[in-house]
Design a protein around this motif. Structure first.
Motif, PDB file in Angstrom:
ATOM      1  N   ALA A 137       0.809  -1.220   0.000  1.00 11.53           N
ATOM      2  CA  ALA A 137       0.000   0.000   0.000  1.00 11.53           C
ATOM      3  C   ALA A 137       0.834   1.258   0.000  1.00 11.53           C
ATOM      4  N   GLY A 138       2.112   1.127   0.299  1.00 12.15           N
ATOM      5  CA  GLY A 138       2.950   2.289   0.495  1.00 12.15           C
ATOM      6  C   GLY A 138       3.142   2.554   1.979  1.00 12.15           C
ATOM      7  N   TYR A 139       3.746   3.678   2.276  1.00 13.40           N
ATOM      8  CA  TYR A 139       4.059   4.070   3.651  1.00 13.40           C
ATOM      9  C   TYR A 139       2.778   4.513   4.353  1.00 13.40           C
ATOM     10  N   VAL A 140       2.378   3.776   5.389  1.00 15.70           N
ATOM     11  CA  VAL A 140       1.150   4.079   6.126  1.00 15.70           C
ATOM     12  C   VAL A 140       1.490   5.011   7.287  1.00 15.70           C
ATOM     13  N   LYS A 141       0.974   6.226   7.239  1.00 11.81           N
ATOM     14  CA  LYS A 141       1.243   7.167   8.327  1.00 11.81           C
ATOM     15  C   LYS A 141       0.542   6.709   9.610  1.00 11.81           C
ATOM     16  N   ASP A 142       1.239   6.860  10.726  1.00  8.39           N
ATOM     17  CA  ASP A 142       0.720   6.307  11.983  1.00  8.39           C
ATOM     18  C   ASP A 142       0.329   7.345  13.021  1.00  8.39           C
TER      19      ASP A 142
ATOM     20  N   ASP B 139       2.323  -0.062  18.909  1.00  5.76           N
ATOM     21  CA  ASP B 139       3.666   0.094  19.458  1.00  5.76           C
ATOM     22  C   ASP B 139       4.433   1.023  18.518  1.00  5.76           C
ATOM     23  N   GLU B 140       4.491   2.298  18.877  1.00  2.00           N
ATOM     24  CA  GLU B 140       5.081   3.295  17.986  1.00  2.00           C
ATOM     25  C   GLU B 140       6.567   3.054  17.762  1.00  2.00           C
ATOM     26  N   ALA B 141       7.263   2.537  18.760  1.00  2.00           N
ATOM     27  CA  ALA B 141       8.705   2.323  18.632  1.00  2.00           C
ATOM     28  C   ALA B 141       9.033   1.249  17.597  1.00  2.00           C
ATOM     29  N   ASN B 142       8.198   0.206  17.545  1.00  2.58           N
ATOM     30  CA  ASN B 142       8.458  -0.913  16.639  1.00  2.58           C
ATOM     31  C   ASN B 142       7.486  -0.968  15.467  1.00  2.58           C
TER      32      ASN B 142
ATOM     33  N   TYR C 179      10.375   0.728   8.169  1.00  5.51           N
ATOM     34  CA  TYR C 179       9.592   1.957   8.301  1.00  5.51           C
ATOM     35  C   TYR C 179      10.506   3.169   8.411  1.00  5.51           C
ATOM     36  N   ALA C 180      11.601   2.990   9.134  1.00  6.16           N
ATOM     37  CA  ALA C 180      12.547   4.087   9.355  1.00  6.16           C
ATOM     38  C   ALA C 180      13.309   4.458   8.090  1.00  6.16           C
ATOM     39  N   ASP C 181      13.262   3.601   7.060  1.00  5.62           N
ATOM     40  CA  ASP C 181      13.978   3.861   5.812  1.00  5.62           C
ATOM     41  C   ASP C 181      13.176   4.722   4.840  1.00  5.62           C
ATOM     42  N   PHE C 182      11.982   5.109   5.218  1.00  8.50           N
ATOM     43  CA  PHE C 182      11.109   5.904   4.343  1.00  8.50           C
ATOM     44  C   PHE C 182      11.786   7.195   3.888  1.00  8.50           C
ATOM     45  N   ASN C 183      11.660   7.475   2.587  1.00  6.60           N
ATOM     46  CA  ASN C 183      12.187   8.707   1.993  1.00  6.60           C
ATOM     47  C   ASN C 183      11.007   9.508   1.451  1.00  6.60           C
ATOM     48  N   SER C 184      10.694  10.603   2.088  1.00 11.37           N
ATOM     49  CA  SER C 184       9.522  11.394   1.708  1.00 11.37           C
ATOM     50  C   SER C 184       9.642  11.992   0.311  1.00 11.37           C
TER      51      SER C 184
END
Length: 313
Positions: free
Chosen positions: A125-130, A176-179, A247-252
């Motif tokens: 789906a792409g990067y899901v904003k949390d 769990d926002e951290a993970n 998730y942390a690798d996301f490039n906006s």
């Protein structure tokens, strides 16, 4: 009959109630399985076709401990005592019973500790904003899930499939926002079904990544879900994205952002998928005897799947 054998037989019969789109067969890992219609009898006789598909699924089952690569995105470090049936042979078994699985379907997890089975999917789906998780209202999410399920019932009615209602939370949504892991669980019930059928439960776990998300949905019963929660959480902890896909690798600047946020995985998007899992959960006990009969020819081999040495069957 061992718990593992019971789990595998249940899996092979109950997943046939799916009703979403079928991808081209793709054998993810493990030994290649013969085509379902490997003989004239299998091509024309539904029972022979079912038996061939069950044997192919049995042959393809991979036992832990081992790493299961998933969708070119991540890996499930399958623990000892668990087995994985890849999408190809699992999907072929579904097709033999007139059912289908979607292109997001990765396979099924079974095992001694699972009273039911786990459906593994990857949604690109792409990067899901949390951000929504910081303010969401569990009561409102439940209302969304109920209304979405009612809307989806219209499609099930047209297809002649059972209709379902959401009864309530078994576990309210927890993120769990951290993970970047989401857990929620709802109980479901067939409309106009017999009281003896009981409530089905979907224990839904997700992990978000750069290009989409994995879900592992435990299908079980209300009577056993509390005992099964640690198993689902163990499997969730064993699932991770590859480096570069996290998730942390996301490039906006370059990456696709999903058209919906995290709440949709509990509300609208979830409701569309709930028909499959609700069906499986509600009928878990009801179809157990049918499951055993459906693959009785493969039973002897299934008993050997995990190399049991205790003499139990």
């Amino acid at each position: 009959m061992s718990t593992l054998l019971r789990s595998v037989l249940t899996t092979l019969a109950l997943v046939t109630l799916s009703a979403v789109a079928l991808p081209p067969p793709a054998f993810a890992e493990g030994p290649a399985s013969p085509p379902v219609a490997s003989s004239p009898a299998a091509a024309t006789d539904p029972q022979a076709r079912l038996a061939a598909a069950a044997q192919a699924a049995q042959a393809a089952l991979q036992k832990g401990p081992r790493d299961i690569a998933l969708a070119g995105q991540g890996v499930l470090k399958l623990p000892e005592g668990f087995g994985f049936i890849p999408a190809g042979p699992a999907g072929e078994f579904l097709k033999a019973q007139g059912s289908r699985v979607g292109p997001d379907f990765q396979g099924l997890v079974v095992g001694d500790a699972i009273d039911g089975f786990v459906v593994v999917r990857f949604e690109d789906a792409g990067y899901v904003k949390d951000e929504e998780a910081r303010e969401w209202d569990a009561a409102k999410l439940l209302d969304n899930l109920k209304s979405g399920t009612e809307a989806a019932n219209e499609d099930r009615r047209k297809l002649g499939m059972p209709e379902f209602s959401v009864q309530g939370w078994v576990e309210a949504p927890r993120y769990d926002e951290a993970n970047h892991r989401l857990v929620w669980s709802a109980s479901t019930r067939e409309k106009n079904g017999a009281a003896s059928d009981g409530d089905g439960v979907n224990y839904n776990t997700y992990v978000l990544g750069r290009e989409g998300y994995f879900s592992m949905n435990l299908v079980t019963s209300l009577a056993t879900v509390e005992q099964q929660k640690p198993v689902a959480q163990q499997l969730l902890a064993a699932l991770s994205f590859d480096e570069g896909k996290r998730y942390a690798d996301f490039n906006s600047s370059t990456d696709k952002v999903a058209e919906y946020g995290l709440a949709a995985l509990v509300g609208g998007i979830a409701a569309k998928k709930l028909g499959l899992l609700a069906t499986l959960g509600v009928f878990l006990a009801k179809f157990w005897k049918v499951a055993a009969l459906a693959v009785v020819g493969a039973g002897a081999g299934l008993r050997k799947l995990f190399g049991r040495k205790d003499g139990q069957a």
